[in-house]
Scaffold this motif. Structure first.
Motif, PDB file in Angstrom:
ATOM      1  N   GLY A 153      27.419   8.097 -10.863  1.00 26.69           N
ATOM      2  CA  GLY A 153      26.915   8.517 -12.163  1.00 26.69           C
ATOM      3  C   GLY A 153      27.795   9.508 -12.877  1.00 26.69           C
ATOM      4  O   GLY A 153      27.574   9.791 -14.053  1.00 26.69           O
ATOM      5  N   ARG A 190      32.670  -0.576  -6.660  1.00 26.15           N
ATOM      6  CA  ARG A 190      31.649   0.174  -7.391  1.00 26.15           C
ATOM      7  C   ARG A 190      31.548   1.632  -6.948  1.00 26.15           C
ATOM      8  O   ARG A 190      30.948   2.450  -7.641  1.00 26.15           O
ATOM      9  N   VAL A 260      29.906   3.936  -9.553  1.00 28.08           N
ATOM     10  CA  VAL A 260      28.726   3.428 -10.262  1.00 28.08           C
ATOM     11  C   VAL A 260      27.713   2.856  -9.280  1.00 28.08           C
ATOM     12  O   VAL A 260      26.868   2.031  -9.660  1.00 28.08           O
ATOM     13  N   ASP A 261      27.775   3.288  -8.030  1.00 32.82           N
ATOM     14  CA  ASP A 261      26.852   2.785  -7.019  1.00 32.82           C
ATOM     15  C   ASP A 261      25.417   3.151  -7.378  1.00 32.82           C
ATOM     16  O   ASP A 261      25.110   4.319  -7.671  1.00 32.82           O
ATOM     17  N   ASP A 262      24.531   2.167  -7.318  1.00 26.65           N
ATOM     18  CA  ASP A 262      23.143   2.416  -7.729  1.00 26.65           C
ATOM     19  C   ASP A 262      22.249   2.851  -6.577  1.00 26.65           C
ATOM     20  O   ASP A 262      21.049   3.070  -6.767  1.00 26.65           O
TER      21      ASP A 262
END
Length: 295
Positions: A153, A190, A260-262
């Motif tokens: 993030g 990611r 950007v790992d969720d």
């Protein structure tokens, strides 16, 4: 970190410092691993390094050793708020909210960076003996060794490593210094692994030798898409696994992607530098890394 994280970037928008990468075939490609047949051929490796500017060596290190150090790193940051309470430090799940920056800096620069565990990891035989073989000489490891974690993030200029080549920071020693970038855990695209600007070492090497490139010790740009356009080339990425490494020259331009790992996993890596002990050494890199060391 059992490998379950690794997948392609399908469905994930790749960015660096907030800039969206152009994923067309002429602007984005994959790192080429060194073939098994060349791994023990020193001449073949040198030819490849001169041609490509990097050696991508999957499975170079024992994954268990890499993951042990990952757990050690995040365990030592307990109490800073960086890691989510109640989770296994091995996974490096980011905590909620902002960490305590003062505690984090103290733990990183006073405990982790100068630790015996970090020194042992960077001088393990799989690394040190390989460089001694590859350079055919006694080797010197620069004491300034860098550890980086990136929370998911984080975006915007300054959050990911910007485009640069290492020589601008190491001008008072040999240009034969080699960097080894080590993802400390599985690092699919990611999570924000390193990316290399294809063929850029040929340009920077030529301009350096001709005296046309007098870059200061600073990044080139955060705008990776524009840099690829200017060079008419591709950024090269891959899904790194624990145990993979990339050895690269001091001339190749590289940068990091955004995390950007969720699922909240942090990217952790280290970059260290080896050279032949008989070559000139940049004395400024013989102290432990610190955010205020001016380099």
């Amino acid at each position: 970190m059992d490998g379950a994280l690794v997948r392609t970037h399908t469905g994930v928008v790749l960015t660096s410092n907030g800039y969206v990468l152009d994923e067309s075939p002429t602007r984005l490609g994959r790192l080429a691993p060194v073939p098994a047949a060349d791994r023990s051929d020193r001449d073949a490796l040198w030819n490849r390094l001169r041609r490509d500017g990097y050696l991508y060596l999957p499975g170079f290190l024992d994954p268990a050793t890499v993951l042990d150090f990952r757990r050690f790193y995040f365990s030592r940051l307990d109490g800073t708020g960086l890691v989510r309470t109640g989770t296994d430090p091995l996974w490096g799940i980011a905590g909620d909210g902002e960490p305590d920056r003062a505690k984090l800096r103290h733990a990183l620069f006073s405990d982790l960076v100068p630790s015996d565990e970090y020194a042992a990891f960077c001088t393990q035989p799989a690394i040190r003996d390989w460089f001694a073989w590859f350079l055919a000489d006694d080797v010197h490891l620069h004491r300034r060794k860098i550890l980086r974690h990136t929370r998911p993030g984080e975006a915007g200029i300054g959050t990911a490593t910007q485009a640069h080549y290492d020589l601008v920071y190491l001008r008072e020693g040999t240009d034969r210094v080699l960097s080894i970038w080590i993802p400390l855990g599985d690092t699919p695209e990611r999570l924000g692994g390193l990316t290399y600007l294809e063929g850029s070492h040929h340009v920077t090497l030529a301009e350096e030798r001709e005296g046309r490139l007098k870059r200061p010790a600073a990044s080139i740009t955060a705008d990776l898409p524009s840099l690829a356009d200017a060079h008419d080339t591709r950024w090269l990425t891959t899904d790194y696994r624990a145990g993979d490494v990339v050895v690269h020259s001091a001339y190749i331009v590289h940068a990091a992607l955004d995390n950007v790992d969720d699922a909240g996993h942090m990217r952790l890596s280290t970059d260290i530098r080896y050279q032949a002990a008989s070559d000139p050494i940049d004395w400024r890199w013989q102290n432990h890394w610190h955010a205020d060391d001016g380099l």
